[in-house]
Scaffold this active site. Sequence first.
Site, PDB file in Angstrom:
ATOM      1  N   ARG A 171      -6.025  10.697 -10.467  1.00 63.36           N
ATOM      2  CA  ARG A 171      -5.185  11.685  -9.330  1.00 63.36           C
ATOM      3  C   ARG A 171      -4.633  10.482  -8.314  1.00 63.36           C
ATOM      4  O   ARG A 171      -5.415  10.072  -7.490  1.00 63.36           O
ATOM      5  CB  ARG A 171      -6.298  12.550  -8.806  1.00 63.36           C
ATOM      6  CG  ARG A 171      -5.672  13.638  -8.009  1.00 63.36           C
ATOM      7  CD  ARG A 171      -5.189  13.026  -6.386  1.00 63.36           C
ATOM      8  NE  ARG A 171      -6.378  12.701  -5.688  1.00 63.36           N
ATOM      9  CZ  ARG A 171      -6.264  11.664  -4.600  1.00 63.36           C
ATOM     10  NH1 ARG A 171      -5.474  10.984  -4.543  1.00 63.36           N
ATOM     11  NH2 ARG A 171      -7.398  11.657  -4.042  1.00 63.36           N
ATOM     12  N   GLU A 204     -12.171   5.911  -5.838  1.00 64.53           N
ATOM     13  CA  GLU A 204     -10.688   6.174  -5.238  1.00 64.53           C
ATOM     14  C   GLU A 204     -10.069   7.007  -6.247  1.00 64.53           C
ATOM     15  O   GLU A 204      -9.836   6.559  -7.399  1.00 64.53           O
ATOM     16  CB  GLU A 204     -10.104   4.667  -4.954  1.00 64.53           C
ATOM     17  CG  GLU A 204      -8.896   4.999  -4.088  1.00 64.53           C
ATOM     18  CD  GLU A 204      -9.238   5.361  -2.636  1.00 64.53           C
ATOM     19  OE1 GLU A 204     -10.149   4.816  -2.075  1.00 64.53           O
ATOM     20  OE2 GLU A 204      -8.383   6.276  -2.252  1.00 64.53           O
ATOM     21  N   ASP A 205      -9.335   7.893  -5.671  1.00 63.38           N
ATOM     22  CA  ASP A 205      -8.408   8.987  -6.387  1.00 63.38           C
ATOM     23  C   ASP A 205      -8.913   9.009  -8.051  1.00 63.38           C
ATOM     24  O   ASP A 205      -8.134   9.052  -9.005  1.00 63.38           O
ATOM     25  CB  ASP A 205      -6.847   7.752  -6.662  1.00 63.38           C
ATOM     26  CG  ASP A 205      -6.058   7.827  -5.472  1.00 63.38           C
ATOM     27  OD1 ASP A 205      -6.908   8.228  -4.393  1.00 63.38           O
ATOM     28  OD2 ASP A 205      -5.220   7.112  -5.371  1.00 63.38           O
ATOM     29  N   TYR A 254       0.807  -1.169  -0.074  1.00 59.06           N
ATOM     30  CA  TYR A 254      -0.202  -0.008   0.001  1.00 59.06           C
ATOM     31  C   TYR A 254       0.677   1.367   0.039  1.00 59.06           C
ATOM     32  O   TYR A 254       2.030   0.796  -0.337  1.00 59.06           O
ATOM     33  CB  TYR A 254      -0.878  -0.122   1.164  1.00 59.06           C
ATOM     34  CG  TYR A 254      -1.809   0.773   1.465  1.00 59.06           C
ATOM     35  CD1 TYR A 254      -2.911   1.006   0.520  1.00 59.06           C
ATOM     36  CD2 TYR A 254      -1.898   1.610   2.601  1.00 59.06           C
ATOM     37  CE1 TYR A 254      -4.033   1.959   0.728  1.00 59.06           C
ATOM     38  CE2 TYR A 254      -2.980   2.674   2.768  1.00 59.06           C
ATOM     39  CZ  TYR A 254      -3.926   2.703   1.983  1.00 59.06           C
ATOM     40  OH  TYR A 254      -5.069   3.721   2.206  1.00 59.06           O
ATOM     41  N   ASP A 284     -13.740   7.368  -0.899  1.00 59.58           N
ATOM     42  CA  ASP A 284     -12.857   7.204   0.013  1.00 59.58           C
ATOM     43  C   ASP A 284     -12.067   8.616   0.533  1.00 59.58           C
ATOM     44  O   ASP A 284     -11.679   8.800   1.365  1.00 59.58           O
ATOM     45  CB  ASP A 284     -11.844   6.066  -0.259  1.00 59.58           C
ATOM     46  CG  ASP A 284     -10.934   5.824   0.797  1.00 59.58           C
ATOM     47  OD1 ASP A 284     -11.256   5.737   2.006  1.00 59.58           O
ATOM     48  OD2 ASP A 284      -9.767   5.439   0.509  1.00 59.58           O
ATOM     49  N   ASP A 285     -11.543   9.233  -0.683  1.00 60.64           N
ATOM     50  CA  ASP A 285     -10.749  10.407  -0.679  1.00 60.64           C
ATOM     51  C   ASP A 285     -11.562  11.556   0.096  1.00 60.64           C
ATOM     52  O   ASP A 285     -10.793  12.353   0.752  1.00 60.64           O
ATOM     53  CB  ASP A 285     -10.210  10.816  -1.791  1.00 60.64           C
ATOM     54  CG  ASP A 285      -9.249   9.668  -2.544  1.00 60.64           C
ATOM     55  OD1 ASP A 285      -8.364   9.331  -1.943  1.00 60.64           O
ATOM     56  OD2 ASP A 285      -9.915   9.082  -3.562  1.00 60.64           O
ATOM     57  N   ASN A 318       0.288  12.012   0.306  1.00 58.81           N
ATOM     58  CA  ASN A 318       0.848  10.655   0.183  1.00 58.81           C
ATOM     59  C   ASN A 318       1.561  10.691  -1.396  1.00 58.81           C
ATOM     60  O   ASN A 318       0.978  11.522  -2.075  1.00 58.81           O
ATOM     61  CB  ASN A 318      -0.331   9.677   0.188  1.00 58.81           C
ATOM     62  CG  ASN A 318      -0.753   9.290   1.419  1.00 58.81           C
ATOM     63  OD1 ASN A 318       0.020   9.389   2.491  1.00 58.81           O
ATOM     64  ND2 ASN A 318      -2.301   9.486   1.524  1.00 58.81           N
ATOM     65  N   LYS A 325      -5.846  -1.273  -2.023  1.00 60.51           N
ATOM     66  CA  LYS A 325      -6.969  -0.964  -1.196  1.00 60.51           C
ATOM     67  C   LYS A 325      -7.837  -2.270  -0.730  1.00 60.51           C
ATOM     68  O   LYS A 325      -8.174  -2.510   0.236  1.00 60.51           O
ATOM     69  CB  LYS A 325      -7.928  -0.032  -1.811  1.00 60.51           C
ATOM     70  CG  LYS A 325      -7.276   1.572  -1.961  1.00 60.51           C
ATOM     71  CD  LYS A 325      -7.613   2.285  -0.744  1.00 60.51           C
ATOM     72  CE  LYS A 325      -6.907   3.620  -0.873  1.00 60.51           C
ATOM     73  NZ  LYS A 325      -6.962   4.594   0.245  1.00 60.51           N
TER      74      LYS A 325
HETATM   75  O1  OAA Z   1      -4.273   5.680  -0.481  1.00 63.80           O
HETATM   76  C1  OAA Z   1      -3.876   6.443   0.707  1.00 63.80           C
HETATM   77  O2  OAA Z   1      -2.993   6.027   1.399  1.00 63.80           O
HETATM   78  C2  OAA Z   1      -4.430   7.376   1.169  1.00 63.80           C
HETATM   79  C3  OAA Z   1      -5.491   8.147   0.130  1.00 63.80           C
HETATM   80  O3  OAA Z   1      -6.551   7.435  -0.158  1.00 63.80           O
HETATM   81  C4  OAA Z   1      -4.735   8.888  -0.971  1.00 63.80           C
HETATM   82  O4  OAA Z   1      -3.817   9.603  -0.621  1.00 63.80           O
HETATM   83  O5  OAA Z   1      -5.560   9.013  -2.106  1.00 63.80           O
HETATM   84 MG    MG Z   2      -7.154   7.656  -2.302  1.00 63.81          MG
END
Ligand code: OAA
Ligand code: MG
Length: 600
Positions: A180, A269-270, A127, A290-291, A434, A198
Amino acid sequence: MTTSTTTQAPVAHNVGSLAAVTSPTTAHLPAHHKPKHNAPAAHVPNRAAHFDTSLSIPVRKYLQTYGLTPPRAESYEVQKKRCLAQLALKTTDIERFLYLSTLRYNNVHLFYRLLTDHFTELTPLVYTPVVGEACQRWSEIYQQPEGMYLSFEDKGHLSTIIQNWPQQNVEITVVTDGSRILGLGDLGVGGMGIPIGKLALYTGCAGIRPEGTLPLTIDLGTSNKALHEDPLYMGSRRDKVTQAEEIEFLDELMAALKERWPDIVIQFEDWKNPFPSLERYRQDYAMFNDDIQGTGAVIMGGIIGAVKQSGTAPKDHRAVFLGSGSAGVGVAKQIVDYFVHEGLTEDEAKSCFWLVDSKGLVTQDRGDKLAEHKIYFSRTDNNGQQFKNLDEVIEYVKPTIIMGLSTIGGAFTPEILQKMAKWNERPIIFPLSNPSSKSECTFEEAIVHTEGRALFASGSPFQPVMYNGKMYHGGQGNNMYVFPGIGLGTILSKSVQVTQGMIYASGEAVPTMITEEEKQLALLYPSVTRIRDVSARVALHVIRAAQKDNVDRLHHLREMDDATLEAWIKDKMYDPHKETQELEDEVRELVQDFSATPRL
Ligand SMILES: O=C([O-])CC(=O)C(=O)O
Ligand SMILES: [Mg+2]
């Protein structure tokens, strides 16, 4: 003319060809272990669990894998020793990442045994931060399919293509368009590392069965020109589709996912611009982002403890946020919710936040057109004055809290950290970007420049720091503390939506798992070594909130008291340590029952 062929059950001890091994006939397997679909075995993630070197000789003979692995049936301790030794031979993080990916592909239960036993050491390799580099180099390091790739060109056929996924019982998917990825920008289909990573945590932390997870990456083109020119790049060379085209595609995708798996939970996600899809689908699907929401909830969970330890009442906090994208706004809104919960009005709570973007303080009279999501927090009390950068805003606000969601590594300079220490007995410092390279400061910098007084959490992990003879441990304010439990709670309660109440409850649950000892150390998050218990607790709170919001469908859970429900949740969680033993037990039972028992 067609030739009909009869399939004969392979004879025990007589494995004719490798094809028979990689595509075994399953008639003889206990139901639980049968691949759930007739697709090529290579796509069934736990196919190779039958080649686990800990399986006993009688079980190997029954499974007709006898002779295909080295003779000795070894213990897990021995397997683990070998895996850790092989990992130690690797010289780069990408090699470690690939080793672990291959292990997951070849022996899923062993991978999860290892991950859950060595969570602190292995999570950074599976991760964030290493998954970030893996996504950047995805087309270079690609080895095996581990998820679904759907393209814009597939529009009109998504429902049919989704039928190709070999697992029948998908419970959750994580979907990205790669636009992203962490703080690394648009990585196109290289973003696939994120859904895979994830979902590995969904299994490792929340015990969702591996075959119940679907990593999903959609290729809507990429705005990353370097990828267009990279001959190895595995995605399309088209430019990013328009927002209207994206919505059309997503409408079809969401319907197709629900058509095949009516109870599926969908985690976005992202995505570069995640707000439209969240607004569009949150009523009709069990989905969340999630973000915006996971990060918001987990940071709220850390802030609950930090505010208490700072000794300053919520209304007297002043929070400067560097970064006002989806995560920044999501986190700020979630903390507003918490402050309101603590008795402030929404306006009072909102006025505790100053958001900073690339143009400086976000104010209503700044002269540029603010993006929709920034308007809520735009300041009106700046008397026409504008503040052009973080330094100016920090001087103006004299904050008690600084949050970094900017993806600008090192933006919290020593001067800023020292000022925070001058103005506050316990400055709250959360560099959340991150991976680690994008963190606004390191844990060591935060400790050294605040004389050890910082209440700290970062998005990616940092090693403990020795300062003035004392050891300090930093918290990891990463959404991994909540998203696995949000998904688990939603799945187990069969909720039809993921409500804001469920998100709030997930964040609130996290600090309830901090031990007295951890509180003494000013830690804002429980140790990740207890992540499975944390995820079960989060799921409990999420289920209770779902019940309150009337979106749950498993109503008998309402009758259980909290202790009973928490135990029930834990019992439902996949435990990789039990899998091989269960296979052993099932086969042994079958072997005793059946008259046509293979010779053992
Ligand atoms: O993935 C991770 O560590 C946390 C997160 O969702 C991101 O930074 O987009
Ligand atoms: Mg994320």
